[in-house]
Design an enzyme around this catalytic site. Structure first.
Site, PDB file in Angstrom:
ATOM      1  N   CYS A  57       3.750 -10.416 -44.161  1.00 59.92           N
ATOM      2  CA  CYS A  57       2.597  -9.978 -44.962  1.00 59.92           C
ATOM      3  C   CYS A  57       2.690 -10.213 -46.464  1.00 59.92           C
ATOM      4  O   CYS A  57       1.721  -9.936 -47.175  1.00 59.92           O
ATOM      5  CB  CYS A  57       2.296  -8.495 -44.735  1.00 59.92           C
ATOM      6  SG  CYS A  57       1.177  -8.238 -43.377  1.00 59.92           S
ATOM      7  N   ASP A  58       3.792 -10.693 -46.966  1.00 62.32           N
ATOM      8  CA  ASP A  58       3.863 -10.948 -48.408  1.00 62.32           C
ATOM      9  C   ASP A  58       4.781 -12.129 -48.702  1.00 62.32           C
ATOM     10  O   ASP A  58       5.647 -12.063 -49.572  1.00 62.32           O
ATOM     11  CB  ASP A  58       4.344  -9.705 -49.153  1.00 62.32           C
ATOM     12  CG  ASP A  58       4.046  -9.767 -50.647  1.00 62.32           C
ATOM     13  OD1 ASP A  58       3.159 -10.551 -51.045  1.00 62.32           O
ATOM     14  OD2 ASP A  58       4.705  -9.037 -51.417  1.00 62.32           O
ATOM     15  N   LEU A  59       4.571 -13.225 -47.980  1.00 65.44           N
ATOM     16  CA  LEU A  59       5.385 -14.416 -48.187  1.00 65.44           C
ATOM     17  C   LEU A  59       4.948 -15.137 -49.461  1.00 65.44           C
ATOM     18  O   LEU A  59       3.768 -15.459 -49.621  1.00 65.44           O
ATOM     19  CB  LEU A  59       5.263 -15.354 -46.979  1.00 65.44           C
ATOM     20  CG  LEU A  59       6.197 -16.560 -46.968  1.00 65.44           C
ATOM     21  CD1 LEU A  59       7.646 -16.116 -46.869  1.00 65.44           C
ATOM     22  CD2 LEU A  59       5.859 -17.498 -45.823  1.00 65.44           C
ATOM     23  N   ASN A  63       9.871 -14.086 -52.922  1.00 64.06           N
ATOM     24  CA  ASN A  63      10.476 -13.418 -51.764  1.00 64.06           C
ATOM     25  C   ASN A  63      11.308 -14.373 -50.912  1.00 64.06           C
ATOM     26  O   ASN A  63      11.688 -14.038 -49.795  1.00 64.06           O
ATOM     27  CB  ASN A  63       9.397 -12.761 -50.899  1.00 64.06           C
ATOM     28  CG  ASN A  63       8.888 -11.472 -51.523  1.00 64.06           C
ATOM     29  OD1 ASN A  63       9.558 -10.884 -52.361  1.00 64.06           O
ATOM     30  ND2 ASN A  63       7.709 -11.038 -51.115  1.00 64.06           N
ATOM     31  N   THR A 102      -0.105 -10.418 -51.830  1.00 63.59           N
ATOM     32  CA  THR A 102      -0.185 -10.824 -53.223  1.00 63.59           C
ATOM     33  C   THR A 102      -1.381 -11.737 -53.428  1.00 63.59           C
ATOM     34  O   THR A 102      -1.616 -12.649 -52.623  1.00 63.59           O
ATOM     35  CB  THR A 102       1.103 -11.561 -53.635  1.00 63.59           C
ATOM     36  OG1 THR A 102       2.226 -10.667 -53.480  1.00 63.59           O
ATOM     37  CG2 THR A 102       1.037 -12.018 -55.091  1.00 63.59           C
TER      38      THR A 102
END
Length: 235
Positions: A57-59, A63, A102
């Protein structure tokens, strides 16, 4: 990790963080491809080999951490754990879950309250591919008045042009061409780089199309990236 995160290699670097990175900041074509394969394999594991499946969910580049061997590791599962708890809960939570991620990397359906999905991670990974080979963030000031990273990459792909590629990638290609000329060898470097660049851009574009059902599956992405790497080393 030893080599920090991918964001600092692609875009900016603070010498105070790790002076060793500054000396070798330029990522080679093969390093970029290897990093993408590492990340794709990690997503494949999360999506297809974990029970239940885990959605990151936030690649995004910050990260993706790089160890001393430049092997990529997907990090920051804070949102993924939250999503994992909410996926099986009632629909009243869908809206709050949809706001995770993001700006620029989160798929459009999340902003409309859709459940986190494997296709959402694939969307983010597609952006990462294009960002890796163009050097452009999805939030770059270039993208306004209807122009997006997706349309930018798709237009470049339609013309089979590689001018949208990161200048550092093109510099490496040209240096390899000149080196082979200097030692009197036949030069296939341009075709090798250009074919693989077109392949990477195509995979990226196919990953972050607007509709989730039209996106590639991560296991198919892994297959295409491995084919590209094999082609690169065979030519």
């Amino acid at each position: 990790m030893d080599n920090g995160n991918l964001e600092n290699w692609l875009h900016y670097f603070s010498p105070q963080e790790n002076s060793q990175i500054e000396d070798k900041r330029m990522l080679s074509f093969v390093e970029r491809l290897n990093i993408l394969i590492d990340v794709a394999c990690a997503l494949d594991y999360l999506h297809n080999d974990c029970e239940p499946a885990i959605i990151h969910c936030d690649l995004k580049p910050s990260n993706v951490l790089l160890d001393k061997n430049m092997t990529a590791h997907v990090s920051d599962f804070g949102v993924a754990k939250f999503v994992q708890q909410r996926i099986q809960s009632s629909s009243k939570n869908h809206s709050s879950v949809g706001l995770q991620g993001t700006i620029g990397y989160a798929p459009p359906e999340y902003g409309m309250g859709s459940k986190p999905s494997k296709a959402g991670d694939v969307y983010s990974f597609g952006i990462l591919i294009i960002e890796m080979f163009t050097g452009k963030r999805p939030t770059d000031e270039l993208f306004k008045d209807g122009l997006t990273l997706h349309s930018y990459a798709k237009a470049g792909l339609a013309d089979r042009e590689v001018e949208i590629a990161d200048s550092k990638v093109l510099q490496e290609r040209d240096e390899q061409i000149q080196m082979r000329k200097n030692i009197g060898k036949s030069c296939e470097e341009k075709d090798k780089y250009d074919v693989c660049l077109v392949c990477m851009i195509k995979v990226g574009v196919d990953c972050f199309v607007e509709f989730p059902a039209d996106r590639m599956k991560i296991r198919d992405v892994v297959g295409e990236l491995n084919k590209a790497r094999k082609f690169f080393f065979m030519h």
